[in-house]
Design a protein around this motif. Structure first.
Motif, short mmCIF file in Angstrom:
data_model
loop_
_atom_site.label_atom_id
_atom_site.label_comp_id
_atom_site.label_asym_id
_atom_site.label_seq_id
_atom_site.Cartn_x
_atom_site.Cartn_y
_atom_site.Cartn_z
N ASN A 129 11.82 13.08 3.19
CA ASN A 129 11.30 13.62 1.93
C ASN A 129 11.39 15.13 1.78
O ASN A 129 11.06 15.66 0.73
CB ASN A 129 9.81 13.24 1.79
N GLY A 130 11.78 15.85 2.85
CA GLY A 130 11.67 17.30 2.84
C GLY A 130 10.28 17.70 3.31
O GLY A 130 9.44 16.85 3.58
N GLU A 131 10.04 19.03 3.43
CA GLU A 131 8.76 19.51 3.96
C GLU A 131 7.60 19.01 3.10
O GLU A 131 7.69 18.99 1.87
CB GLU A 131 8.74 21.05 4.01
N LEU A 132 6.49 18.61 3.75
CA LEU A 132 5.33 18.09 3.04
C LEU A 132 4.43 19.25 2.62
O LEU A 132 4.37 20.26 3.31
CB LEU A 132 4.51 17.16 3.94
N PRO A 133 3.70 19.10 1.51
CA PRO A 133 2.66 20.09 1.21
C PRO A 133 1.60 20.06 2.32
O PRO A 133 1.13 19.00 2.70
CB PRO A 133 2.06 19.59 -0.12
N LEU A 134 1.29 21.25 2.88
CA LEU A 134 0.36 21.31 4.03
C LEU A 134 -0.95 21.97 3.64
O LEU A 134 -0.95 22.81 2.75
CB LEU A 134 1.03 22.08 5.18
N PRO A 135 -2.05 21.62 4.30
CA PRO A 135 -2.14 20.65 5.39
C PRO A 135 -1.91 19.22 4.92
O PRO A 135 -2.29 18.87 3.81
CB PRO A 135 -3.58 20.82 5.90
N ALA A 136 -1.31 18.44 5.81
CA ALA A 136 -1.09 17.03 5.53
C ALA A 136 -1.87 16.18 6.54
O ALA A 136 -2.07 16.62 7.67
CB ALA A 136 0.39 16.69 5.64
N VAL A 137 -2.30 15.01 6.10
CA VAL A 137 -2.87 14.04 7.06
C VAL A 137 -1.87 12.89 7.16
O VAL A 137 -1.45 12.35 6.14
CB VAL A 137 -4.26 13.54 6.62
N VAL A 138 -1.47 12.58 8.40
CA VAL A 138 -0.45 11.55 8.62
C VAL A 138 -1.02 10.44 9.50
O VAL A 138 -1.61 10.71 10.55
CB VAL A 138 0.81 12.16 9.28
N VAL A 284 -4.55 -3.55 6.01
CA VAL A 284 -4.09 -2.50 5.08
C VAL A 284 -5.28 -1.75 4.48
O VAL A 284 -5.27 -0.51 4.40
CB VAL A 284 -3.18 -3.10 3.99
N THR A 285 -6.32 -2.48 4.09
CA THR A 285 -7.50 -1.83 3.51
C THR A 285 -8.12 -0.85 4.51
O THR A 285 -8.49 0.28 4.16
CB THR A 285 -8.56 -2.89 3.10
N THR A 286 -8.23 -1.29 5.77
CA THR A 286 -8.82 -0.42 6.80
C THR A 286 -7.99 0.85 6.98
O THR A 286 -8.53 1.95 7.04
CB THR A 286 -8.85 -1.18 8.15
N LEU A 287 -6.68 0.68 7.07
CA LEU A 287 -5.80 1.84 7.29
C LEU A 287 -5.90 2.82 6.12
O LEU A 287 -6.05 4.03 6.32
CB LEU A 287 -4.35 1.38 7.47
N ILE A 288 -5.82 2.28 4.91
CA ILE A 288 -5.84 3.14 3.72
C ILE A 288 -7.19 3.86 3.58
O ILE A 288 -7.25 5.05 3.29
CB ILE A 288 -5.52 2.31 2.45
N ASP A 289 -8.29 3.13 3.81
CA ASP A 289 -9.62 3.74 3.69
C ASP A 289 -9.79 4.92 4.64
O ASP A 289 -10.20 6.01 4.22
CB ASP A 289 -10.72 2.71 3.99
N LEU A 291 -7.50 6.65 6.14
CA LEU A 291 -6.53 7.70 5.85
C LEU A 291 -7.02 8.59 4.71
O LEU A 291 -7.00 9.83 4.81
CB LEU A 291 -5.19 7.03 5.49
N PHE A 292 -7.49 7.98 3.64
CA PHE A 292 -7.96 8.79 2.51
C PHE A 292 -9.29 9.48 2.82
O PHE A 292 -9.54 10.58 2.32
CB PHE A 292 -8.02 7.94 1.22
N ASP A 293 -10.14 8.86 3.67
CA ASP A 293 -11.36 9.54 4.12
C ASP A 293 -11.00 10.83 4.86
O ASP A 293 -11.58 11.88 4.63
CB ASP A 293 -12.13 8.64 5.12
N ALA A 294 -10.02 10.71 5.77
CA ALA A 294 -9.60 11.87 6.57
C ALA A 294 -9.01 12.95 5.66
O ALA A 294 -9.29 14.13 5.83
CB ALA A 294 -8.59 11.45 7.63
N ALA A 295 -8.21 12.53 4.69
CA ALA A 295 -7.57 13.49 3.79
C ALA A 295 -8.63 14.27 3.01
O ALA A 295 -8.52 15.48 2.82
CB ALA A 295 -6.63 12.76 2.83
#
Ligand code: KG4
Ligand code: ZN
Length: 371
Positions: A129-138, A284-289, A291-295
């Motif tokens: 995708n090219g450089e990500l907008p930072l900070p990023a949570v991956v 999937v719900t666990t991973l997404i939840d 991830l967005f909490d961390a973000a």
């Protein structure tokens, strides 16, 4: 400059040539990306057999590297550097790549860069995708790992959480095995789940704490755990299942594993699809939840998911949907860059090379290399 990447951490022998573009936003371009998969060998055993994996890497590595150079229309003298996965992974498998890379770098007079496998998965997002907008949570989610990383600046990775037991991909593989669906489980469950009802089977959502969203963050509350969910599927299958299940659809990877023919439970195809869909919804719900909490917690400007499980169709769709809803830019690798490959190792190698990191002549594989 061209760099040759080599990846042998698990059951894929991979080599790739990646080019530095000179464009700061899209720093790398793939010239070739070759993978010799060992899936047919390990499928017979229901999972990766380390000794068979390292022996097969030895057989394949020379041809795979030659092929990668040919595809890139490059020779050894066109290369500026080599990059190799140092760890983590299966030590016998890693050793083949590391020994090959050290010998080739010495013979060709090229610098060698040692790459962490998960840094490779994270950089697959930039390669795509090219450089990500930072900070990023991956989120790096694969057969061996389920971890969240903060990327505060390019080339820096700070681990925020990990799985306390099984990785998500491992849970997919184990659930597929107990349903008699063969190895690897992720792609089969992904496909069968599309025809199922994701609310048909009540499965517990893994929860480590009940932290109030407004309360201060608790240490470890972004961690993952999937072994309880796997056990819940096992219990459901034992309770409901009787007799033998023989799927007549061989699936994308050929016939199902022949193991445990008599112990397979009896389910109709639509019941199997329901179990797959219900299991997948919870994962999937666990991973997404998380991830967005961390973000939110780390005020991320973008979110990415990488690693084998990022090939999952529901995970990809939900990441995009949640990103749109919350106006958060989201990034994924292509399907080919999701699972193990050497292009991501070459890309991460270029990142490290430009930061001045060159491996010592005595470089050794490290099965438990931390990131
Ligand atoms: O990154 P990867 O190729 O190897 C490791 O570093 O572990 O990930 C392999 C894992 C396997 O557990 C496989 O079942 C899972 O990725 N996987 C998937 C899908 N494709 C591969 N899981 C869910 N859905 C998929 N479509
Ligand atoms: Zn991987």
């Amino acid at each position: 400059m061209l760099i040759l990447g080599i990846e042998t951490s698990c059951d894929e022998t991979a080599a790739a040539v990646v080019e530095e573009t000179g464009d700061g936003d899209r720093p790398w371009a793939i010239r070739s990306n070759v993978i010799a998969s060992q899936i047919p060998i390990h499928r017979e055993w229901g999972g990766v057999v380390p000794e068979l994996a390292s022996r097969q890497h030895i057989r394949d590595i020379c041809g795979v590297v030659e092929h990668a150079l040919q595809d890139a229309r490059a020779t050894w003298s066109d290369l500026g550097a080599l990059a190799v996965t140092q760890g983590p992974g299966l030590v016998g498998s890693l050793l083949v790549g590391v020994a090959f890379a050290k010998a080739s770098a010495a013979a060709a007079g090229l610098p060698l860069v040692a790459v962490h496998h998960l840094a490779g998965h994270i950089e697959s997002l930039v390669l795509q995708n090219g450089e990500l907008p930072l900070p990023a949570v991956v989120l790096v989610v694969s057969g061996g790992h389920t971890s969240l990383y903060l990327v505060p600046q390019a080339g820096r990775y700070e681990r925020l959480s990990r799985t306390r037991d099984d990785a998500a991909g491992e849970a997919y593989d184990k659930v597929a095995k107990l349903l008699g669906l063969g190895y690897p489980g992720g792609p089969v469950i992904d496909r069968l789940a599309r025809g199922g009802n994701d609310r048909a089977v009540a499965l517990p959502t893994p929860r480590l704490t009940h932290a109030d969203r407004n309360a201060p963050a608790l240490k470890g509350d972004l961690d993952f755990s999937f072994s309880g969910l796997k056990t819940a599927v096992l219990r459901y299958v034992r309770k409901k299942g009787t007799g033998v299940f023989l799927p007549d659809d061989p699936g994308p990877h050929g016939p199902p594993g022949r193991a445990q023919k008599d112990s397979r439970p009896l389910f109709t195809e639509s019941e199997i699809a329901d179990i797959c869909a219900s299991f997948q919804r919870v994962v999937v719900t666990t991973l997404i939840d998380r991830l967005f909490d961390a973000a939110r917690r780390y005020q991320a400007k973008s979110i990415g998911i990488a690693g084998g499980v990022s090939a999952n169709s529901r995970l990809r769709a939900e990441l995009q949907a949640h990103g749109l809803l919350r106006e958060m830019p989201t990034f994924l690798p292509s399907a080919a860059l999701s699972t193990d490959n050497a292009a991501m190792i070459a890309a991460a190698g270029l990142r490290k090379l430009r930061a001045g990191s060159i491996a010592p002549a005595g470089l050794n594989a490290d099965a438990a290399l931390p990131l």
